[in-house]
Design an enzyme around this catalytic site. Structure first.
Site, mmCIF file in Angstrom:
data_model
loop_
_atom_site.group_PDB
_atom_site.id
_atom_site.type_symbol
_atom_site.label_atom_id
_atom_site.label_comp_id
_atom_site.label_asym_id
_atom_site.label_seq_id
_atom_site.Cartn_x
_atom_site.Cartn_y
_atom_site.Cartn_z
ATOM 1 C CG ASP A 88 -4.683 77.427 -35.186
ATOM 2 O OD1 ASP A 88 -4.710 76.738 -36.021
ATOM 3 O OD2 ASP A 88 -3.986 78.304 -35.004
ATOM 4 C CD GLU A 152 -2.388 78.468 -40.792
ATOM 5 O OE1 GLU A 152 -1.645 78.896 -42.009
ATOM 6 O OE2 GLU A 152 -3.445 79.075 -40.399
ATOM 7 C CB THR A 314 -7.398 118.228 -26.491
ATOM 8 O OG1 THR A 314 -7.708 118.557 -25.284
ATOM 9 C CG2 THR A 314 -8.685 118.675 -27.653
#
Ligand code: BES
Ligand code: MN
Ligand code: MN
Length: 457
Positions: A88, A152, A314
């Protein structure tokens, strides 16, 4: 062994081609959208194991991604090497910083560019090709078992159970792993330790909805501001971590150990130049090699909340989040450290926000012996193919399963890594030098040979 060299040089282009094929499969374990690709990669690895000469190879399903296991046993009287690696890979993001596609491997200036080129497809594939070299020249010195997992990069959460459930199948004399780095081709080295790891995720909640930062700003706490302040307080001005008890169990190195650790070739100016930083940072009183090798750390891996789109908005966000990992050294335990973190972080949370801390995955730190027959065999193998004795170093990364090999299977590990620190693992433009790939394939059979010899075989 002339045969080994001949076989390798006659097949080296194919070895490289086959690696490029594996690199084209986006086996990203962290992201469920790649689940089928991960499974496809496991199938491809199984095929390679059989082609290399394994008598059996199988896909072992887990609660997560599958484990691939193969073996070629030649004689019960010979020692057995259990090879571990992972197929992986990390997510490729940020994609826009890649010069070529992460799953469209290219070779440029003697380097293979792709996600997983070094970590760990390129490195684990060296073992499959080394097995092929030994098997096809009828000169395999040891029994070989190979276990290549698919989780892993997400903490190996299901591999511990697999070890528990398959003690007989995994019986061996040593674990051999290529998933670490060495200093350089000129200064070969062997990592003799890995840091542990523990992860936490934090959620900070302020008001029950995003607010106008003019109407409410200044009167209601902003959870992003609060989170930043809390996180900033986790280090003092000397780079020490401020969590009470964090260092209590850390084993300090003796002066002698510090001295030998700092003997490894290291050029601070080169290091800064390569990273484009004007200064290094770290815990006061320690060198860069000590900071990465033997000292614990705490780092934000991501922090987010509020508005991140184009232009400005904002807003006073309702929530803020972050992910933190801590690297651990002997004898810090992941569960203990995340509990200390949680207690401390909750204690510093101001009354105007709600804070939750969720402990995540972890792994224990490891130190591998240098006085063992296995380490000596690795050192001799390096000496044979590099013409130089390897320098023992301490690695900063983590491989969670290594500690469990010892506690569950009673097996020590040799970390025979051929990566370089500048291979960009986990970063854009990950690469692996073709020379390192070939050198690994050349070196590994010598480990098998010298390891067998250490058993008097
Ligand atoms: N191969 C690395 C670990 C590594 C890299 C060790 C370089 C020594 C030198 C491994 O794939 C890795 O990235 N591990 C993770 C562990 C985590 C996801 C549980 C790490 O260290 O962050
Ligand atoms: Mn790895
Ligand atoms: Mn990795």
């Amino acid at each position: 062994m002339q045969d080994w060299n001949d076989y390798q040089s006659q097949n080296k282009e194919r070895f490289l081609d086959e690696l490029l094929g594996l690199l084209r499969i986006p086996s990203v374990s962290a992201d469920s959208k790649y689940k089928d690709d991960v499974a496809r990669c496991a199938e491809a690895v199984k095929g390679h194991l059989l082609n290399a000469g394994c008598d059996t190879a199988e896909i072992c399903p887990t609660a997560g991604h599958p484990i691939v296991f193969g073996q070629k046993l030649i004689d019960p009287a010979l020692p057995t090497i259990l090879v571990y690696g992972h197929y992986d890979v990390q997510p490729p993001d940020p994609l826009n910083l890649w010069v070529s596609g992460p799953f469209e491997p290219v070779i440029k200036d003697g380097r293979i560019y792709a996600r997983g080129a070094c970590d760990d497809k390129g490195q684990m594939f060296m073992h499959i090709k080394a097995l092929e070299v030994m098997a096809k020249t009828n000169s395999q010195p040891c029994n070989v078992k190979i276990m290549i997992e698919g989780e892993e990069e997400v903490g190996s959460g299901n591999l511990g159970k697999f070890l528990q459930d398959n003690k007989e199948k995994l019986k061996a004399d040593i674990v051999l792993v290529s998933d670490t780095s060495m200093i350089s081709m000129e200064n070969p080295s062997i990592e003799t330790g890995l840091r542990g790891l523990t992860a936490v995720e934090i959620e900070v909640t302020g008001p029950n909805r995003d607010l106008h930062s003019g109407v409410y700003g200044g009167a209601v706490a902003n959870p992003l501001n609060a989170l930043c302040k809390m996180v900033a307080s986790l280090h003092d001005e000397n780079g020490h971590i401020t969590i009470p008890g964090f260092y209590d169990k850390v084993v300090d190195l003796t002066e002698q150990e510090r001295k030998s650790l700092n003997l490894a070739p290291f050029d601070l100016d080169e290091y800064k130049k390569e990273l484009d930083v004007n200064e290094v940072w770290g815990e006061k009183g320690y060198t860069t090699l000590e900071r990465t090798g033997v000292r614990p750390t705490l780092d934000l891996n991501g922090i987010w909340g509020g508005y991140q789109g184009e232009g400005s908005k904002t807003v006073l966000p309702s929530k803020a989040f972050c992910k933190i990992t801590m690297r651990l050294v002997p004898n810090q335990r992941p569960a203990e450290i995340s509990a200390l973190f949680q207690k401390h972080f909750e204690s510093i949370a101001p009354g105007y926000v709600k804070v939750t801390v969720k402990p995540g995955h972890g792994g224990e730190p490891v130190v591998t012996p240098t006085d063992s027959a296995a380490y000596q065999a690795a050192a001799k193998a390096i000496k044979t193919t590099f013409g130089k004795d390897p320098i023992p170093t301490r690695g900063g990364g983590s491989i969670p399963i290594i500690a469990l090999f010892e506690s569950t299977l009673g097996l020590k590990t040799v970390l025979l890594g051929f990566g370089l620190d500048n291979d960009n693992i986990h970063s854009p433009n990950e690469k692996y030098d073709v020379a390192n790939f070939y050198k690994g394939i050349e070196t590994i059979p010598y480990f098998h040979k010298y390891f067998a010899e250490s058993f008097g075989k």
